[in-house]
Design a protein around this motif. Structure first.
Motif, PDB file in Angstrom:
ATOM      1  N   HIS A   1       0.922  -1.120   0.112  1.00 60.16           N
ATOM      2  CA  HIS A   1       0.144  -0.334  -0.016  1.00 60.16           C
ATOM      3  C   HIS A   1       1.170   1.410  -0.110  1.00 60.16           C
ATOM      4  O   HIS A   1       1.927   1.612   0.641  1.00 60.16           O
ATOM      5  CB  HIS A   1      -0.643   0.307   1.102  1.00 60.16           C
TER       6      HIS A   1
ATOM      7  N   PHE B   1      -7.943  -3.832   1.565  1.00 54.07           N
ATOM      8  CA  PHE B   1      -7.644  -3.054   2.627  1.00 54.07           C
ATOM      9  C   PHE B   1      -7.759  -2.836   3.967  1.00 54.07           C
ATOM     10  O   PHE B   1      -8.826  -2.181   4.584  1.00 54.07           O
ATOM     11  CB  PHE B   1      -7.950  -1.641   1.977  1.00 54.07           C
ATOM     12  N   TYR B   2      -6.571  -4.011   4.726  1.00 52.42           N
ATOM     13  CA  TYR B   2      -5.447  -3.573   5.258  1.00 52.42           C
ATOM     14  C   TYR B   2      -5.315  -4.259   6.009  1.00 52.42           C
ATOM     15  O   TYR B   2      -6.172  -4.681   7.499  1.00 52.42           O
ATOM     16  CB  TYR B   2      -4.548  -2.242   5.206  1.00 52.42           C
TER      17      TYR B   2
ATOM     18  N   ASP C   1      -1.765  -5.383   8.100  1.00 52.03           N
ATOM     19  CA  ASP C   1       0.046  -5.453   8.978  1.00 52.03           C
ATOM     20  C   ASP C   1       0.245  -6.218   9.939  1.00 52.03           C
ATOM     21  O   ASP C   1       1.683  -6.263  10.192  1.00 52.03           O
ATOM     22  CB  ASP C   1      -0.054  -3.782   9.462  1.00 52.03           C
TER      23      ASP C   1
ATOM     24  N   LEU D   1      -3.968  -5.276   0.638  1.00 57.56           N
ATOM     25  CA  LEU D   1      -2.983  -4.503   1.220  1.00 57.56           C
ATOM     26  C   LEU D   1      -2.294  -4.420   2.532  1.00 57.56           C
ATOM     27  O   LEU D   1      -2.906  -4.599   3.237  1.00 57.56           O
ATOM     28  CB  LEU D   1      -3.495  -3.236   0.909  1.00 57.56           C
ATOM     29  N   THR D   2      -1.351  -3.861   2.288  1.00 59.24           N
ATOM     30  CA  THR D   2      -0.741  -3.716   3.665  1.00 59.24           C
ATOM     31  C   THR D   2       0.559  -2.579   4.072  1.00 59.24           C
ATOM     32  O   THR D   2       1.800  -2.549   2.429  1.00 59.24           O
ATOM     33  CB  THR D   2       0.228  -5.198   4.333  1.00 59.24           C
TER      34      THR D   2
END
Length: 240
Positions: free
Chosen positions: A9, A204-205, A207, A224-225
């Motif tokens: 991302h 999204f997202y 982590d 997405l990360t």
């Protein structure tokens, strides 16, 4: 083989200046399948990579993207908050360095007069023969323009909180190849419904490893990360 995908991302945005060529290069080095970046129009109707419409958060300048020329933007340092010296970049530079090495998840927040922004991105996709590695993502107004100005480019629907149309209906209405969920706006039954219609699912997202596993287990195809470094470690551990 590990088949689930990671999309960096804005590049490795938690550790480096976002939406910059170095952040995208690091994403490639870490094994990202895709990079996500945002494109806006400048005062002189040129394209620049930026999430924000205001340069204040990320740069040493002030003002709005659409009120500044491309040359003025390129003179700014958007790495100042991290102690870097790095400029804005253009979509053309991203294509030149990374086309067909990574898939581009290009988030469009505007379309320009008569779809100018979309047509310019479509022209870059054609020039680099990157149709298999580019898709445009956006909300209903931009999706309508994508379908009109560049029907040959895959489209991905993004449902924002407050949108009146659901993401499944959005994807079907605008003949999208995929969707991109926000956190809290997905469940396994909706993912399965989309998959049954051949529509892929981004999120999204996430982590960290716990959430990577959680959402892949739910059926998400691409995460997405902001931490592609952690995603690379998670992927390596999953392949052992």
């Amino acid at each position: 083989m590990f088949k689930k995908k990671f999309c960096a991302h804005r590049g490795v945005s938690a550790l480096m200046p976002e939406n910059t060529l170095p952040a995208f290069a690091a994403s490639l080095a870490l094994g990202a399948d895709e990079i996500e970046f945002d494109v806006r129009l400048t005062r002189d109707n040129k394209l620049v990579v930026s999430h924000d419409h205001d340069v204040g958060r990320i740069s040493n300048g002030t003002g709005l993207i659409h009120e500044l020329s491309l040359d003025e933007l390129l003179s700014l340092n958007i790495g100042v908050k991290q102690g870097w010296e790095v400029p804005f970049c253009t979509p053309e530079e991203v294509f030149e360095q990374f086309a067909n090495k990574l898939t581009f998840n290009i988030h469009l927040k505007e379309h320009g007069e008569d779809g100018h922004l979309i047509k310019e991105l479509a022209a870059l996709t054609k020039r680099y023969d990157a149709y298999d590695h580019v898709y445009f993502a956006g909300s209903p107004n931009e999706l309508a323009w994508m379908e009109k100005a560049a029907p040959e480019i895959n489209r991905v629907a993004i449902q924002l909180p407050g949108d009146e149309i659901g993401i499944y209906e959005m994807a079907k209405t605008y003949h999208c190849s995929g969707v991109q969920f926000w956190l809290g706006m997905l469940d396994e039954s909706l993912i399965a419904k989309l998959h049954n219609d051949g529509i892929w699912c981004n999120l999204f997202y996430a982590d960290d490893a716990k959430n990577y596993q959680k959402y892949f287990d739910m059926g998400v195809d691409t995460l997405l990360t902001n931490r592609m470094d952690l995603a690379a470690a998670y992927r390596a551990a999953s392949l052992r």
